[in-house]
Design an enzyme around this catalytic site. Sequence first.
Site, PDB file in Angstrom:
ATOM      1  N   CYS A  77       0.832  -1.212   0.000  1.00  0.00           N
ATOM      2  CA  CYS A  77       0.000   0.000   0.000  1.00  0.00           C
ATOM      3  C   CYS A  77       0.865   1.260   0.000  1.00  0.00           C
ATOM      4  O   CYS A  77       1.456   1.606  -1.012  1.00  0.00           O
ATOM      5  CB  CYS A  77      -0.976  -0.032   1.169  1.00  0.00           C
ATOM      6  SG  CYS A  77      -2.447   0.968   0.886  1.00  0.00           S
ATOM      7  N   HIS A 168      -3.855  -5.220   1.018  1.00  0.00           N
ATOM      8  CA  HIS A 168      -3.250  -5.714   2.261  1.00  0.00           C
ATOM      9  C   HIS A 168      -3.323  -7.245   2.303  1.00  0.00           C
ATOM     10  O   HIS A 168      -4.369  -7.807   2.630  1.00  0.00           O
ATOM     11  CB  HIS A 168      -3.966  -5.119   3.470  1.00  0.00           C
ATOM     12  CG  HIS A 168      -3.687  -3.659   3.659  1.00  0.00           C
ATOM     13  ND1 HIS A 168      -2.584  -3.195   4.325  1.00  0.00           N
ATOM     14  CD2 HIS A 168      -4.359  -2.557   3.234  1.00  0.00           C
ATOM     15  CE1 HIS A 168      -2.581  -1.871   4.329  1.00  0.00           C
ATOM     16  NE2 HIS A 168      -3.658  -1.466   3.657  1.00  0.00           N
ATOM     17  N   GLU A 170      -1.989  -9.119   4.438  1.00  0.00           N
ATOM     18  CA  GLU A 170      -1.903  -9.588   5.816  1.00  0.00           C
ATOM     19  C   GLU A 170      -3.256  -9.767   6.490  1.00  0.00           C
ATOM     20  O   GLU A 170      -3.367 -10.464   7.516  1.00  0.00           O
ATOM     21  CB  GLU A 170      -1.030  -8.632   6.644  1.00  0.00           C
ATOM     22  CG  GLU A 170      -1.600  -7.251   6.874  1.00  0.00           C
ATOM     23  CD  GLU A 170      -1.292  -6.256   5.767  1.00  0.00           C
ATOM     24  OE1 GLU A 170      -1.357  -5.036   6.027  1.00  0.00           O
ATOM     25  OE2 GLU A 170      -0.990  -6.695   4.643  1.00  0.00           O
ATOM     26  N   SER A 222       2.279 -13.731  37.855  1.00  0.00           N
ATOM     27  CA  SER A 222       0.905 -13.237  37.958  1.00  0.00           C
ATOM     28  C   SER A 222      -0.122 -14.359  37.887  1.00  0.00           C
ATOM     29  O   SER A 222      -1.295 -14.144  38.157  1.00  0.00           O
ATOM     30  CB  SER A 222       0.632 -12.245  36.824  1.00  0.00           C
ATOM     31  OG  SER A 222       0.615 -12.926  35.577  1.00  0.00           O
ATOM     32  N   GLY A 223       0.337 -15.551  37.487  1.00  0.00           N
ATOM     33  CA  GLY A 223      -0.605 -16.642  37.250  1.00  0.00           C
ATOM     34  C   GLY A 223      -1.048 -16.700  35.807  1.00  0.00           C
ATOM     35  O   GLY A 223      -1.722 -17.635  35.382  1.00  0.00           O
ATOM     36  N   GLY A 224      -0.647 -15.678  34.997  1.00  0.00           N
ATOM     37  CA  GLY A 224      -1.027 -15.622  33.601  1.00  0.00           C
ATOM     38  C   GLY A 224      -0.042 -16.327  32.689  1.00  0.00           C
ATOM     39  O   GLY A 224       0.969 -16.883  33.127  1.00  0.00           O
ATOM     40  N   VAL A 225      -0.324 -16.273  31.402  1.00  0.00           N
ATOM     41  CA  VAL A 225       0.459 -16.995  30.402  1.00  0.00           C
ATOM     42  C   VAL A 225       1.880 -16.448  30.282  1.00  0.00           C
ATOM     43  O   VAL A 225       2.859 -17.198  30.341  1.00  0.00           O
ATOM     44  CB  VAL A 225      -0.240 -16.942  29.021  1.00  0.00           C
ATOM     45  CG1 VAL A 225       0.639 -17.579  27.951  1.00  0.00           C
ATOM     46  CG2 VAL A 225      -1.587 -17.639  29.078  1.00  0.00           C
ATOM     47  N   ASP A 226       2.015 -15.135  30.116  1.00  0.00           N
ATOM     48  CA  ASP A 226       3.326 -14.551  29.801  1.00  0.00           C
ATOM     49  C   ASP A 226       4.355 -14.792  30.896  1.00  0.00           C
ATOM     50  O   ASP A 226       5.463 -15.273  30.635  1.00  0.00           O
ATOM     51  CB  ASP A 226       3.177 -13.055  29.536  1.00  0.00           C
ATOM     52  CG  ASP A 226       2.229 -12.752  28.391  1.00  0.00           C
ATOM     53  OD1 ASP A 226       2.016 -13.650  27.558  1.00  0.00           O
ATOM     54  OD2 ASP A 226       1.700 -11.631  28.325  1.00  0.00           O
ATOM     55  N   SER A 227       4.015 -14.434  32.135  1.00  0.00           N
ATOM     56  CA  SER A 227       4.991 -14.593  33.213  1.00  0.00           C
ATOM     57  C   SER A 227       5.284 -16.061  33.477  1.00  0.00           C
ATOM     58  O   SER A 227       6.414 -16.431  33.821  1.00  0.00           O
ATOM     59  CB  SER A 227       4.500 -13.903  34.496  1.00  0.00           C
ATOM     60  OG  SER A 227       3.343 -14.527  35.011  1.00  0.00           O
TER      61      SER A 227
END
Length: 510
Positions: A77, A168, A170, A222-227
């Site tokens: 584009c 686009h 993507e 934190s109990g989350g995915v990332d950490s």
Amino acid sequence: MKKVVILDFGSQYTQLIARRVREQNVFCEIYPYNKFPEGDDISAVILSGSPFSVRDENALKIDLSKIIGKYPVLGVCYGAQFITDYYGGDVQASDKREYGKSHIQFIKDDPFFHGIKDGSIVWMSHADTIKKLPDQFEVIASTKSIPVAIFKSKKDAFKYPVYGIQFHPEVTHTKSGKEFIAYFLFKIAGCKPDWSPHSFAIEKIKELKEILKDDKVVLGLSGGVDSSVAAMLLHKAIGTNLHCIFIDNGLLRKNEFSGVLDSYKGLGLNVKGVEAKKLFIDALAGIDDPERKRKIIGKTFIDVFDAEAKKIEGVKWLAQGTIYPDVIESVSVHGPSVTIKSHHNVGGLPEKLHLNIIEPLKMLFKDEVRKVGYEVGVPDAILKRHPFPGPGLAIRILGDITEEKVRLCQEADAVFIDALQESGWYDKVWQAGAILLNAKSVGVMGDERTYEYVVALRCVNSVDGMTADWSDLPHELLGKIANTIINNIKGINRVVYDISTKPPSTIEWE
């Protein structure tokens, strides 16, 4: 391992380009348009779209002579229009602004169209149009609205080929977008599909071992995915030299503190649980402004984490679960700028603790983090967990925070989440939770009049959280959840269901 460089001219779709390249198992990185990296590890360059016009006085422009001829290039584009303008072609404001679905029409036979049908649907989003190409290029496809939809460099015009496309590839609306990107990567640029979550995990663990050696690292879980995934990568690299701290701020889901602690210990992680409920609840007393809540929680977290980290002798590193969108969103295409996004639970920690920073996931998108998590043995209970806001239930309790309101929200949320899991709906939706409204309503229970709180149930479907649709849960299931909440949680007498989309609404209420 070589990489594809994506130069960001400010398009809202730039991250999507990177995701589509990564899906082909090709490593790529996004850079601001004016920060082209040095090095011999670049296999190709993609120029993104932009909200700007190449005709604007303040249009974002760079010296293309340092890129074209040096690497295979794909302009998307604005990128295609900029290439045209740079080499002396004609880009003008179109009297037929093309936005939405269009059909590509092949003009010349070209390998770029391998496996793609003439007339295939593509997604357009541009006001300017290319009226005349420079002499070094030729048009190979058009649409009914514009004469130049795809162009390429003529043979021997440059050492490496250049393609420009006005649509686009993507976005999912472009039906053969994946094929266009794959052809450019493999047939034009000669990229190798040598990047994957498995290879990333192996290389990252090796890299962490080399960097950290026998140093101690502290990480806030934190109990989350990332950490959790960051912790497992570090654990596999340095073992018990990783010290994890999991703080109970009193705003977690029901029984979450003990449950998450147990799951971490089952993974062999060196985790210390810190109960700090009273500290957080007291600090929030009488505060009803959402931003003030966030700041108070962030400051209190830093104070508690700082005190605990200082109890660990000889710590040299602070690990963070930063992921790639956080990195991208903190850098403006215009250079140094205000930070677009910051983490409530890590902002300020590096300065206060005076530690080196290690971010094992900073080159991964969220879905890639989950895939790496599978590779290193993080259980489904953590990887498939719905996103949960950093400030916890503080932004799902409208108005001021009290222990009683937290209890009511936790109980209602537990009924909701349990019902979704039991019915098989939990894994079909992106995120769900109960919101305790700052309002009471009249009700009747038996022969008594009640005046109690209202709970709103929020459940959405999304891919990355940037946009979201409300989940069309079965009415029978919603009725069962509402009845269970009202009949079993004294203090709540009404349940409503939120059917707002994002945008214009947000997923969380505060």
